[in-house]
Design a protein around this motif. Structure first.
Motif, PDB file in Angstrom:
ATOM      1  N   ASP A   6       0.822  -1.216   0.000  1.00 16.82           N
ATOM      2  CA  ASP A   6       0.000   0.000   0.000  1.00 16.82           C
ATOM      3  C   ASP A   6       0.854   1.264   0.000  1.00 16.82           C
ATOM      4  O   ASP A   6       0.535   2.248   0.652  1.00 16.82           O
ATOM      5  N   GLY A   7       1.973   1.233  -0.699  1.00 19.26           N
ATOM      6  CA  GLY A   7       2.841   2.398  -0.821  1.00 19.26           C
ATOM      7  C   GLY A   7       3.826   2.581   0.315  1.00 19.26           C
ATOM      8  O   GLY A   7       4.678   3.450   0.244  1.00 19.26           O
ATOM      9  N   LEU A   8       3.714   1.804   1.388  1.00 20.37           N
ATOM     10  CA  LEU A   8       4.626   1.923   2.534  1.00 20.37           C
ATOM     11  C   LEU A   8       5.612   0.763   2.549  1.00 20.37           C
ATOM     12  O   LEU A   8       5.266  -0.361   2.187  1.00 20.37           O
ATOM     13  N   GLN A   9       6.822   1.060   2.989  1.00 18.58           N
ATOM     14  CA  GLN A   9       7.793  -0.005   3.161  1.00 18.58           C
ATOM     15  C   GLN A   9       7.415  -0.834   4.379  1.00 18.58           C
ATOM     16  O   GLN A   9       6.809  -0.325   5.321  1.00 18.58           O
ATOM     17  N   ARG A  10       7.784  -2.114   4.358  1.00 18.38           N
ATOM     18  CA  ARG A  10       7.599  -2.953   5.533  1.00 18.38           C
ATOM     19  C   ARG A  10       8.692  -4.001   5.576  1.00 18.38           C
ATOM     20  O   ARG A  10       9.227  -4.397   4.544  1.00 18.38           O
ATOM     21  N   LEU A  11       9.017  -4.412   6.782  1.00 15.02           N
ATOM     22  CA  LEU A  11      10.033  -5.432   7.008  1.00 15.02           C
ATOM     23  C   LEU A  11       9.336  -6.741   7.303  1.00 15.02           C
ATOM     24  O   LEU A  11       8.493  -6.811   8.201  1.00 15.02           O
ATOM     25  N   VAL A  12       9.661  -7.785   6.552  1.00 11.83           N
ATOM     26  CA  VAL A  12       9.071  -9.103   6.741  1.00 11.83           C
ATOM     27  C   VAL A  12      10.190 -10.070   7.106  1.00 11.83           C
ATOM     28  O   VAL A  12      11.215 -10.134   6.426  1.00 11.83           O
ATOM     29  N   ILE A  13       9.980 -10.805   8.181  1.00 12.50           N
ATOM     30  CA  ILE A  13      10.952 -11.775   8.664  1.00 12.50           C
ATOM     31  C   ILE A  13      10.476 -13.167   8.267  1.00 12.50           C
ATOM     32  O   ILE A  13       9.353 -13.553   8.585  1.00 12.50           O
ATOM     33  N   GLY A  17       9.471 -21.270  11.060  1.00 11.49           N
ATOM     34  CA  GLY A  17       8.148 -21.281  11.674  1.00 11.49           C
ATOM     35  C   GLY A  17       7.130 -20.412  10.965  1.00 11.49           C
ATOM     36  O   GLY A  17       6.003 -20.252  11.428  1.00 11.49           O
ATOM     37  N   GLY A  18       7.498 -19.809   9.845  1.00  7.03           N
ATOM     38  CA  GLY A  18       6.579 -18.931   9.119  1.00  7.03           C
ATOM     39  C   GLY A  18       7.181 -17.555   8.930  1.00  7.03           C
ATOM     40  O   GLY A  18       8.386 -17.371   9.038  1.00  7.03           O
ATOM     41  N   SER A  19       6.341 -16.581   8.661  1.00  8.51           N
ATOM     42  CA  SER A  19       6.824 -15.219   8.470  1.00  8.51           C
ATOM     43  C   SER A  19       5.972 -14.250   9.276  1.00  8.51           C
ATOM     44  O   SER A  19       4.829 -14.537   9.619  1.00  8.51           O
ATOM     45  N   HIS A  20       6.565 -13.090   9.594  1.00  7.86           N
ATOM     46  CA  HIS A  20       5.826 -12.024  10.254  1.00  7.86           C
ATOM     47  C   HIS A  20       6.393 -10.684   9.820  1.00  7.86           C
ATOM     48  O   HIS A  20       7.555 -10.590   9.426  1.00  7.86           O
ATOM     49  N   ALA A  21       5.560  -9.664   9.841  1.00 14.36           N
ATOM     50  CA  ALA A  21       5.979  -8.311   9.496  1.00 14.36           C
ATOM     51  C   ALA A  21       6.147  -7.513  10.783  1.00 14.36           C
ATOM     52  O   ALA A  21       5.399  -7.701  11.749  1.00 14.36           O
ATOM     53  N   ILE A  22       7.140  -6.645  10.796  1.00 15.53           N
ATOM     54  CA  ILE A  22       7.342  -5.743  11.930  1.00 15.53           C
ATOM     55  C   ILE A  22       6.328  -4.615  11.775  1.00 15.53           C
ATOM     56  O   ILE A  22       6.247  -3.990  10.721  1.00 15.53           O
ATOM     57  N   THR A  23       5.539  -4.352  12.799  1.00 13.77           N
ATOM     58  CA  THR A  23       4.482  -3.344  12.710  1.00 13.77           C
ATOM     59  C   THR A  23       4.930  -2.022  13.337  1.00 13.77           C
ATOM     60  O   THR A  23       5.785  -1.993  14.218  1.00 13.77           O
ATOM     61  N   PHE A  24       4.314  -0.945  12.869  1.00  9.52           N
ATOM     62  CA  PHE A  24       4.597   0.397  13.355  1.00  9.52           C
ATOM     63  C   PHE A  24       3.277   1.111  13.593  1.00  9.52           C
ATOM     64  O   PHE A  24       2.309   0.871  12.884  1.00  9.52           O
ATOM     65  N   ASP A  25       3.250   2.004  14.585  1.00 10.82           N
ATOM     66  CA  ASP A  25       2.003   2.654  14.991  1.00 10.82           C
ATOM     67  C   ASP A  25       1.597   3.816  14.087  1.00 10.82           C
ATOM     68  O   ASP A  25       0.419   4.118  13.970  1.00 10.82           O
ATOM     69  N   GLU A  26       2.551   4.482  13.475  1.00 10.16           N
ATOM     70  CA  GLU A  26       2.225   5.667  12.693  1.00 10.16           C
ATOM     71  C   GLU A  26       1.765   5.275  11.285  1.00 10.16           C
ATOM     72  O   GLU A  26       2.231   4.280  10.727  1.00 10.16           O
ATOM     73  N   PRO A  27       0.840   6.057  10.695  1.00  6.26           N
ATOM     74  CA  PRO A  27       0.287   5.677   9.394  1.00  6.26           C
ATOM     75  C   PRO A  27       1.244   5.892   8.217  1.00  6.26           C
ATOM     76  O   PRO A  27       1.100   5.247   7.188  1.00  6.26           O
ATOM     77  N   VAL A  28       2.223   6.817   8.353  1.00  9.85           N
ATOM     78  CA  VAL A  28       3.175   7.109   7.286  1.00  9.85           C
ATOM     79  C   VAL A  28       4.570   7.148   7.892  1.00  9.85           C
ATOM     80  O   VAL A  28       4.789   7.821   8.896  1.00  9.85           O
ATOM     81  N   TYR A  29       5.518   6.444   7.282  1.00  7.13           N
ATOM     82  CA  TYR A  29       6.872   6.369   7.831  1.00  7.13           C
ATOM     83  C   TYR A  29       7.838   5.921   6.736  1.00  7.13           C
ATOM     84  O   TYR A  29       7.420   5.547   5.641  1.00  7.13           O
ATOM     85  N   TYR A  60      16.654  -5.407  16.089  1.00  4.05           N
ATOM     86  CA  TYR A  60      15.460  -6.239  16.168  1.00  4.05           C
ATOM     87  C   TYR A  60      15.891  -7.692  16.273  1.00  4.05           C
ATOM     88  O   TYR A  60      16.592  -8.204  15.390  1.00  4.05           O
ATOM     89  N   ASP A  61      15.506  -8.345  17.368  1.00  2.00           N
ATOM     90  CA  ASP A  61      15.798  -9.765  17.552  1.00  2.00           C
ATOM     91  C   ASP A  61      14.703 -10.550  16.847  1.00  2.00           C
ATOM     92  O   ASP A  61      13.545 -10.535  17.263  1.00  2.00           O
ATOM     93  N   MET A  62      15.062 -11.231  15.781  1.00  2.00           N
ATOM     94  CA  MET A  62      14.082 -11.924  14.945  1.00  2.00           C
ATOM     95  C   MET A  62      13.487 -13.144  15.638  1.00  2.00           C
ATOM     96  O   MET A  62      12.413 -13.592  15.270  1.00  2.00           O
ATOM     97  N   ARG A  63      14.169 -13.658  16.652  1.00  2.00           N
ATOM     98  CA  ARG A  63      13.651 -14.817  17.390  1.00  2.00           C
ATOM     99  C   ARG A  63      12.631 -14.392  18.434  1.00  2.00           C
ATOM    100  O   ARG A  63      11.548 -14.957  18.523  1.00  2.00           O
TER     101      ARG A  63
END
Length: 70
Positions: A6-13, A17-29, A60-63
């Motif tokens: 949706d136009g925003l960068q995101r970090l996916v680990i 055991g699968g994958s997860h995205a690091i979430t952020f509280d602000e709508p634009v970053y 960020y500790d990915m574990r």
């Protein structure tokens, strides 16, 4: 991995055991990955900033999914 959604960068680990995205509280970053020199590690470093938050660097500790402000 660093990707866009949706136009925003995101970090996916990705892990066995699968994958997860690091979430952020602000709508634009903005995000940036820092170069790592150790291949076999559970910690990655990234930078984060927004219109209201000056640039911050995190480890960020990915574990454990824990963030540490540097």
């Amino acid at each position: 991995r660093l990707e866009r959604a949706d136009g925003l960068q995101r970090l996916v680990i990705e892990s066995a055991g699968g994958s997860h995205a690091i979430t952020f509280d602000e709508p634009v970053y903005a995000l940036g990955l820092h170069q790592g020199f150790e291949y076999d590690t559970t910690v990655m470093r990234f930078s984060y900033d927004s219109l209201t938050t000056p640039e911050q660097t995190y480890d960020y500790d990915m574990r454990t999914r824990a963030r540490t402000l540097r």
